[in-house]
Design a protein around this motif. Sequence first.
Motif, PDB file in Angstrom:
ATOM      1  N   UNK A 117      26.700   7.217  61.250  1.00 45.43           N
ATOM      2  CA  UNK A 117      26.347   5.821  61.542  1.00 45.43           C
ATOM      3  C   UNK A 117      25.177   5.341  60.693  1.00 45.43           C
ATOM      4  N   UNK A 118      24.213   6.227  60.411  1.00 36.92           N
ATOM      5  CA  UNK A 118      23.053   5.822  59.630  1.00 36.92           C
ATOM      6  C   UNK A 118      23.430   5.535  58.175  1.00 36.92           C
ATOM      7  N   UNK A 119      24.110   6.482  57.526  1.00 40.70           N
ATOM      8  CA  UNK A 119      24.443   6.290  56.114  1.00 40.70           C
ATOM      9  C   UNK A 119      25.476   5.197  55.922  1.00 40.70           C
ATOM     10  N   UNK A 120      26.375   5.012  56.887  1.00 36.17           N
ATOM     11  CA  UNK A 120      27.289   3.880  56.786  1.00 36.17           C
ATOM     12  C   UNK A 120      26.496   2.577  56.788  1.00 36.17           C
ATOM     13  N   UNK A 121      25.519   2.464  57.670  1.00 34.24           N
ATOM     14  CA  UNK A 121      24.694   1.264  57.722  1.00 34.24           C
ATOM     15  C   UNK A 121      23.951   1.050  56.408  1.00 34.24           C
ATOM     16  N   UNK A 122      23.300   2.107  55.906  1.00 34.65           N
ATOM     17  CA  UNK A 122      22.469   1.959  54.714  1.00 34.65           C
ATOM     18  C   UNK A 122      23.286   1.629  53.472  1.00 34.65           C
ATOM     19  N   UNK A 123      24.418   2.307  53.301  1.00 36.43           N
ATOM     20  CA  UNK A 123      25.196   2.132  52.079  1.00 36.43           C
ATOM     21  C   UNK A 123      26.056   0.876  52.085  1.00 36.43           C
ATOM     22  N   UNK A 124      26.139   0.189  53.211  1.00 32.89           N
ATOM     23  CA  UNK A 124      26.821  -1.108  53.239  1.00 32.89           C
ATOM     24  C   UNK A 124      25.843  -2.282  53.306  1.00 32.89           C
ATOM     25  N   UNK A 125      24.550  -1.995  53.418  1.00 35.65           N
ATOM     26  CA  UNK A 125      23.540  -3.062  53.436  1.00 35.65           C
ATOM     27  C   UNK A 125      23.339  -3.601  52.015  1.00 35.65           C
ATOM     28  N   UNK A 126      23.223  -4.937  51.818  1.00 31.89           N
ATOM     29  CA  UNK A 126      23.167  -5.984  52.843  1.00 31.89           C
ATOM     30  C   UNK A 126      24.520  -6.607  53.166  1.00 31.89           C
ATOM     31  N   UNK A 127      25.600  -6.087  52.570  1.00 30.63           N
ATOM     32  CA  UNK A 127      26.902  -6.732  52.725  1.00 30.63           C
ATOM     33  C   UNK A 127      27.414  -6.669  54.153  1.00 30.63           C
ATOM     34  N   UNK A 128      26.950  -5.696  54.938  1.00 34.65           N
ATOM     35  CA  UNK A 128      27.375  -5.638  56.342  1.00 34.65           C
ATOM     36  C   UNK A 128      26.942  -6.886  57.099  1.00 34.65           C
TER      37      UNK A 128
END
Length: 247
Positions: A117-128
């Motif tokens: 959950x952490x790396x998914x959040x970071x690697x999709x920021x800021x497009x998430x």
Amino acid sequence: MNALLANILEAHGGLDRWKRYAKVEASIASGGGLFALKGLPQDSTPRRMTVWLHEERASVMPFGAPDQRTMFTPERVAIEKLDGTLVAERHAPRDSFAGHQVNTPWDPLHRAYFNGEALWTYLTTPFLLAMDGVRVEETQPWREGAETWRVLRAYLPGTIETHCLVQDFFFGEDLLLRRHDYTVTIADGFAAAQLVSDYTEANGIRLPTQRRAYARASDRQPIRDLLMVSIAIDDVRFEQEGDGTKR
């Protein structure tokens, strides 16, 4: 779309370009005090992280053994052999953190969930922040030395597994991400201020390669003596679906 967010996405490579890719792969090396608190000290060996960009799905390898990897989605986390043989799994994984304090020990599946959950959040920021169900608003700017950072507060839907449902993202005058604030609800809700730096460009997408998450004081300042998580990112590649073409 929020006008500031539209400009931020353009500064990071543009939403149209982002939509052309299906996943990102990167080498990551992690550290920091949180893992020791959880009884799972992290070595500095780089690992290969894969994050799918338009669905919440992630995997890291090796994990626990040279021939093992994780598979993370909001509904399930698993450890498996590279040939797909199941080693361990947990459904509704977030429920397993109920009652946890910041020093409650984790098992490997807890660690696999957090990594996913952490790396998914970071690697999709800021497009998430432009994903369906995410709402953003600009809040008071933040003064950092001689710079003024603009701040977007994001309200994330419960369908996204991430640190918490309200998070703050700080952007410099060039509209690149400088800081990311959140609380880690699966670890007793400790407050974190994550500082990001050392941008790189991969396949036209710009992203930071250094992330340092510190405990956050009541005045919102990072407590520099309490580095909870560090992440170094290298060898980033965005890929299209299907043929694995890297563009």
